[in-house]
Design a protein around this motif. Structure first.
Motif, PDB file in Angstrom:
ATOM      1  N   ALA A  60       0.822  -1.218   0.000  1.00 13.10           N
ATOM      2  CA  ALA A  60       0.000   0.000   0.000  1.00 13.10           C
ATOM      3  C   ALA A  60       0.850   1.259   0.000  1.00 13.10           C
ATOM      4  O   ALA A  60       0.494   2.263  -0.630  1.00 13.10           O
ATOM      5  CB  ALA A  60      -0.937  -0.012   1.207  1.00 13.10           C
ATOM      6  N   ALA A  61       1.998   1.217   0.691  1.00 17.04           N
ATOM      7  CA  ALA A  61       2.839   2.411   0.790  1.00 17.04           C
ATOM      8  C   ALA A  61       3.503   2.770  -0.533  1.00 17.04           C
ATOM      9  O   ALA A  61       3.864   3.923  -0.758  1.00 17.04           O
ATOM     10  CB  ALA A  61       3.901   2.209   1.867  1.00 17.04           C
ATOM     11  N   ARG A  62       3.685   1.785  -1.409  1.00 20.05           N
ATOM     12  CA  ARG A  62       4.331   2.040  -2.698  1.00 20.05           C
ATOM     13  C   ARG A  62       3.310   2.256  -3.815  1.00 20.05           C
ATOM     14  O   ARG A  62       3.674   2.579  -4.948  1.00 20.05           O
ATOM     15  CB  ARG A  62       5.250   0.877  -3.067  1.00 20.05           C
ATOM     16  N   GLU A  63       2.045   2.104  -3.525  1.00 23.80           N
ATOM     17  CA  GLU A  63       1.030   2.300  -4.563  1.00 23.80           C
ATOM     18  C   GLU A  63       1.049   3.712  -5.150  1.00 23.80           C
ATOM     19  O   GLU A  63       0.898   3.880  -6.376  1.00 23.80           O
ATOM     20  CB  GLU A  63      -0.357   1.968  -4.009  1.00 23.80           C
ATOM     21  N   PRO A  64       1.270   4.777  -4.341  1.00 20.22           N
ATOM     22  CA  PRO A  64       1.292   6.129  -4.925  1.00 20.22           C
ATOM     23  C   PRO A  64       2.366   6.326  -5.990  1.00 20.22           C
ATOM     24  O   PRO A  64       2.113   6.978  -7.009  1.00 20.22           O
ATOM     25  CB  PRO A  64       1.534   7.022  -3.709  1.00 20.22           C
ATOM     26  N   ILE A  65       3.563   5.781  -5.803  1.00 18.50           N
ATOM     27  CA  ILE A  65       4.613   5.961  -6.803  1.00 18.50           C
ATOM     28  C   ILE A  65       4.299   5.163  -8.059  1.00 18.50           C
ATOM     29  O   ILE A  65       4.569   5.611  -9.184  1.00 18.50           O
ATOM     30  CB  ILE A  65       6.007   5.588  -6.237  1.00 18.50           C
TER      31      ILE A  65
END
Length: 454
Positions: A60-65
């Protein structure tokens, strides 16, 4: 999109990463069961289709990039899927790839993992099937690009001179401190583990209810405290695994943690739990933690959500009179699949998520790529959110990782979660379960095919 490597920023280097470059590697090493080695990349490549969609697995933390890439590169076909990121040493990454190996299809093109020990299995052929992780320094990525990573960043994912993944971020442990509370209570920032423990005794007596950290998370207990203490409880020498809880560093850390849990200055709640946020957000006097605490804890509206100027970060704690080293908490890794049918798109994606200006802007912790790290550090310093020498403290920590920790293909977190966390919740000292904890490590090592040092 600034992807040109910046050779050698002001960041102090950790250790040299040796790359062994070769145009062609042996079929037995990389092909794993058939096909011809692509002399350009150094591994057996699938038939390429520049129109094929690349499937990217992220937490989830890498979904924005990943979403940012999708928006900035609309012509690159991509499908983004979220999974647990292999968090806590869940083993989900390896388990899922093993299923695809059995079926001979279905592999994602890119996988992000929060763990730094996956290369130990992802770089190996399995039952005649080529290793999942593609070799990256045999011609697939330019040497100039790979040289742009902070020295030492790729060490955990380098096997016999071959790089099998790209580090997303570095996660060196520093001491985060509450400037407001330290000033109010008249305390100095501790610089050693001894001063940290002494501060705990004073804090417990004079301001009960205020804390200096938590041991409720498996990543904290293992990486922050024991790794940072140079405790040789998780070591690998070749194929031999060892775990020593009787070493003086291990004993000293166990004793310190038990003392501080007993006086209440170390709590057993997870730093990501609702109880931690509700009960301790305004009672943190200091807390050792990784660089990514900056965004995940202190600037996170769902966690501590500190006010600007409230917290600062200092150099890592160390034993008085000993090496000034620290631990490391993860620092995720991006893997390219050797089975991908669109390796050009995979390369474009990986360069973007590790080295672009957007990657630096969206990072919650210290990027592993030098130019992105410089941008992130400068942005944090210029924001004025943290007091003190933010850039200097994080850079010092990044250059001080203790090299004695091991990277076998299993995580140290699972044993801590299964043995230590339940004991702490029942009020049992860590010293009472170190035998069980150690045995769990030895059993896991044996099951995974390592020679166990007795």
């Amino acid at each position: 999109m600034a992807m040109a490597p910046q050779h050698r920023s002001h960041l102090t280097r950790i250790a040299a990463v040796g790359f062994t470059l070769a145009g062609v590697v042996s079929l037995s090493a990389c092909a794993g069961g058939g096909g011809e080695v692509n002399s350009e990349y150094g591994f057996v490549t699938a038939e390429q289709d520049p129109e094929s969609t690349i499937t990217v697995w992220v937490d989830a933390a890498r979904e924005p990039i990943a979403t940012a890439f999708q928006e900035e590169f609309p012509d690159v076909p991509i499908s983004i899927e979220t999974y647990d990121g292999n968090a806590g040493g869940s083993g989900s990454f390896q388990t899922k790839m093993a299923l695809f190996d059995q079926s001979g299809e279905g592999w994602p093109d890119v996988v992000f993992s929060t763990q730094t020990n996956d290369a130990s299995w992802a770089a190996k052929e399995t039952n005649g099937v080529q290793a999942f992780a593609a070799p990256l320094n045999q011609g697939y990525f330019d040497t100039d690009f790979l040289d742009g990573f902070t020295d030492g960043a790729l060490d955990p994912i380098t096997v016999d001179g071959t790089v099998y993944g790209l580090r997303n971020d570095l996660a060196p442990v520093s001491l985060w401190y509450n400037e407001t509370l330290l000033t109010e209570f008249g305390y100095d920032i501790p610089t050693t583990w001894e001063e940290y423990e002494a501060l705990g005794e004073k804090l417990a007596a004079e301001h009960p209810g205020y804390i200096l950290g938590s041991v409720g998370d498996s990543f904290v207990g293992t990486y922050v405290y024991y790794w940072g203490a140079q405790a040789p409880i998780f070591q690998l020498d070749g194929d031999t695994f060892s775990s020593n809880f009787e070493d003086e560093h291990s004993v000293a850390m166990t004793t310190m943690l038990d003392n501080m849990v007993a006086n209440g200055t170390l709590i057993t709640d997870s730093v990501f739990s609702a109880t931690f946020v509700e009960n301790y957000s305004d009672k943190i006097v200091a807390i050792p933690g990784p660089a990514w605490y900056a965004g995940a804890i202190f600037q996170n509206p769902d966690n501590v959500n500190a006010d600007p100027g409230e917290f600062g970060v200092a150099d890592p704690l160390y034993w008085e009179g000993e090496d000034q080293v620290t631990g490391n908490v993860g620092g995720g890794v991006w893997y390219a699949s050797s089975h991908s049918t669109n390796l050009d798109a995979v390369k474009t994606f990986l360069e973007y998520v590790t080295a672009s200006e957007t990657a630096a802007a969206l990072a919650t912790g210290l990027p592993a790529y030098d130019s992105a790290a410089s941008e992130w550090l400068a942005a944090q310093a210029e924001s004025g959110f943290f007091v003190g020498d933010f850039e200097g403290a994080i850079s010092t920590a990044a250059a001080s990782i203790w090299s004695g920790w091991g990277f076998p293909n299993f995580s140290p977190e699972t044993a801590y979660a299964e043995v230590v966390v339940p004991a702490l919740s029942e009020g049992t000292p860590i010293a009472d379960v170190t035998g069980d904890w150690q045995q769990k490590y030895l059993n896991e090592a044996q099951v995974n095919g390592y020679t166990v040092a007795q």
